[in-house]
Design an enzyme around this catalytic site. Structure first.
Site, PDB file in Angstrom:
ATOM      1  N   PRO A 102      57.023  20.789  94.530  1.00  0.00           N
ATOM      2  CG  PRO A 102      58.804  21.026  92.993  1.00  0.00           C
ATOM      3  CD  PRO A 102      58.201  21.641  94.231  1.00  0.00           C
ATOM      4  N   GLY A 103      57.638  18.175  95.295  1.00  0.00           N
ATOM      5  CA  GLY A 103      57.958  16.828  95.784  1.00  0.00           C
ATOM      6  C   GLY A 103      59.430  16.555  96.038  1.00  0.00           C
ATOM      7  CE  LYS A 161      63.035  21.534 101.302  1.00  0.00           C
ATOM      8  NZ  LYS A 161      62.465  22.254 100.132  1.00  0.00           N
ATOM      9  CG  ASP A 197      51.525  22.161  97.432  1.00  0.00           C
ATOM     10  OD1 ASP A 197      52.634  22.272  97.978  1.00  0.00           O
ATOM     11  OD2 ASP A 197      50.998  23.100  96.792  1.00  0.00           O
ATOM     12  CG  ASP A 201      60.126  23.361 102.224  1.00  0.00           C
ATOM     13  OD1 ASP A 201      60.941  24.132 102.749  1.00  0.00           O
ATOM     14  OD2 ASP A 201      60.097  23.141 100.992  1.00  0.00           O
ATOM     15  CB  CYS A 240      63.714  29.372 100.316  1.00  0.00           C
ATOM     16  SG  CYS A 240      62.156  29.688  99.488  1.00  0.00           S
TER      17      CYS A 240
HETATM   18  N1  SAM Z   1      58.552  21.131  99.875  1.00  0.00           N
HETATM   19  C1  SAM Z   1      58.528  21.422  98.441  1.00  0.00           C
HETATM   20  C2  SAM Z   1      59.719  20.747  97.791  1.00  0.00           C
HETATM   21  O1  SAM Z   1      60.767  20.590  98.447  1.00  0.00           O
HETATM   22  O2  SAM Z   1      59.618  20.367  96.614  1.00  0.00           O
HETATM   23  C3  SAM Z   1      58.491  22.941  98.198  1.00  0.00           C
HETATM   24  C4  SAM Z   1      57.347  23.602  98.903  1.00  0.00           C
HETATM   25  S1  SAM Z   1      57.189  25.321  98.539  1.00  0.00           S
HETATM   26  C5  SAM Z   1      58.417  26.030  99.505  1.00  0.00           C
HETATM   27  C6  SAM Z   1      55.750  25.753  99.431  1.00  0.00           C
HETATM   28  C7  SAM Z   1      54.492  25.087  98.934  1.00  0.00           C
HETATM   29  O3  SAM Z   1      53.431  25.408  99.844  1.00  0.00           O
HETATM   30  C8  SAM Z   1      53.981  25.516  97.562  1.00  0.00           C
HETATM   31  O4  SAM Z   1      53.991  24.400  96.710  1.00  0.00           O
HETATM   32  C9  SAM Z   1      52.538  25.991  97.816  1.00  0.00           C
HETATM   33  O5  SAM Z   1      51.650  25.599  96.793  1.00  0.00           O
HETATM   34  C10 SAM Z   1      52.227  25.289  99.114  1.00  0.00           C
HETATM   35  N2  SAM Z   1      51.145  25.827  99.969  1.00  0.00           N
HETATM   36  C11 SAM Z   1      50.778  27.114 100.177  1.00  0.00           C
HETATM   37  N3  SAM Z   1      49.755  27.172 101.055  1.00  0.00           N
HETATM   38  C12 SAM Z   1      49.463  25.891 101.428  1.00  0.00           C
HETATM   39  C13 SAM Z   1      48.521  25.284 102.302  1.00  0.00           C
HETATM   40  N4  SAM Z   1      47.650  26.019 102.991  1.00  0.00           N
HETATM   41  N5  SAM Z   1      48.526  23.938 102.429  1.00  0.00           N
HETATM   42  C14 SAM Z   1      49.402  23.178 101.732  1.00  0.00           C
HETATM   43  N6  SAM Z   1      50.327  23.702 100.887  1.00  0.00           N
HETATM   44  C15 SAM Z   1      50.358  25.035 100.738  1.00  0.00           C
END
Ligand code: SAM
Length: 309
Positions: A123-124, A126, A144, A188, A241
């Site tokens: 959700p943004g 980082k 995303d 991430d 994580c």
């Molecule tokens: N970086 C975010 C933050 O700090 O708020 C958290 C990211 S979370 C660990 C991983 C994210 O990867 C999820 O929001 C998921 O929807 C997304 N995701 C999964 N597969 C993806 C892809 N092929 N391309 C882009 N995002 C993807």
């Protein structure tokens, strides 16, 4: 020991894996994840100075201590009422963020004027920290696939006053279609999330080895794509994580074995596992870092900093 892990709700497969990885410490890690994490926040320096926001919060009775790896991050030790209902939060002067989650943007060291990508942004948390470190200069291409999560991302970026970010509702496996070469990239990565059991206790029993394999395969594809669009000399920070070596050390070993890259040292966290499940890894792997609930009071977290040669 295994019995205790079972009684906390871990499946046989994962209790045995964790005992093999950490011995008696596996129980300390599991017990630490039974307790809620301290609520932490990052001051948004796009909107106000750190000292101004901390003073405003202190006046309302909030107390907190600094997160060691960032000058903008604090964890609450006294929260007289929800910090999310303060004018400081609602006005975008701060963002509620887990302490370990603040480290990847710091490790990336983004500079104003650079071209960045955030390959999994929602959700943004980082992305907005990177934008703040860039003082809204340069540009961030943020991807995303989660539609609902992207709505939340848009609201967060707007509340925080981020103006240097373009959001793409698209898999970052297509990032090369932009035709852009990046100075720095954050991945991430989507992962099994076993470091966040305190928030998602059902994962103790519901995750399977297939889930780990699925995530590992996606993480490798995303890394390969990210490295292909990174400038020579550019930096990619990879984080998860997850507690699982298959999503962490083994993925980074695969990168070292298949790409012309080097790992850069990181100051905070514990050195990674060097011989998980008896598999000997390159000495270089000692440069990547893990954060642990029992030691750092954070989620289980993993960070690696890669330079393309
Ligand atoms: N970086 C975010 C933050 O700090 O708020 C958290 C990211 S979370 C660990 C991983 C994210 O990867 C999820 O929001 C998921 O929807 C997304 N995701 C999964 N597969 C993806 C892809 N092929 N391309 C882009 N995002 C993807």
């Amino acid at each position: 020991m295994l019995e205790k892990l079972f009684s906390l709700g871990y499946s046989k497969t994962f209790a045995e894996r964790y005992y093999e990885l950490w011995g008696e410490r596996a129980l300390a890690i599991a017990e630490a994840m039974e307790k809620p994490l301290p609520r932490c926040f990052r001051v948004n320096t796009l909107r106000a100075e750190v000292s101004k926001v901390t003073k405003l919060l202190n006046k309302k009775g909030f107390q907190f201590k600094r997160v060691p790896w960032t000058r903008e991050g604090f964890c609450l030790t006294r929260e007289p009422f929800s910090i999310a209902s303060t004018p400081e939060y609602l006005g975008g002067l701060l963002y509620i963020q887990e302490a370990s989650s603040m480290y990847p943007p710091v490790a990336l060291e983004p500079k104003s004027g650079e071209i960045l990508a955030d390959m999994a942004a929602a959700p943004g948390g980082k992305t907005s920290y990177i934008a703040q470190l860039m003082r809204n200069g340069g540009i961030i291409y943020a991807f995303d696939v989660g539609e609902e999560r992207l709505k939340e991302t848009r609201l967060n970026l707007s509340r925080l006053g981020v103006t240097n970010t373009v959001l793409f509702h698209k898999s970052s496996l297509h990032i090369d279609e932009l035709g852009v070469k990046f100075d720095k990239i954050l991945l991430d990565a989507p992962c099994t999330g076993s470091g966040t059991i305190h928030k998602n206790p059902e994962r103790k029993a519901s995750r399977t080895m297939e889930d780990i394999k699925f995530c590992q395969s996606l993480q490798m594809k995303l890394l390969e794509k990210g490295l292909s669009v990174l400038k020579k000399g550019g930096i990619l920070v990879y984080s998860t994580c997850s507690l699982e070596p298959e999503e962490n050390e083994f993925v980074i070993q695969w990168v070292l074995d298949n790409f012309d890259v080097e790992l850069l040292p990181l100051r905070y966290g514990e050195p990674a596992l060097m011989k998980p499940f008896g598999i000997e890894l390159s000495e270089e792997i000692a440069k990547v870092r893990r954060f642990y609930p029992d030691k750092h009071g954070t989620s289980g977290f993993f960070v690696a900093k890669i330079r393309k040669l």
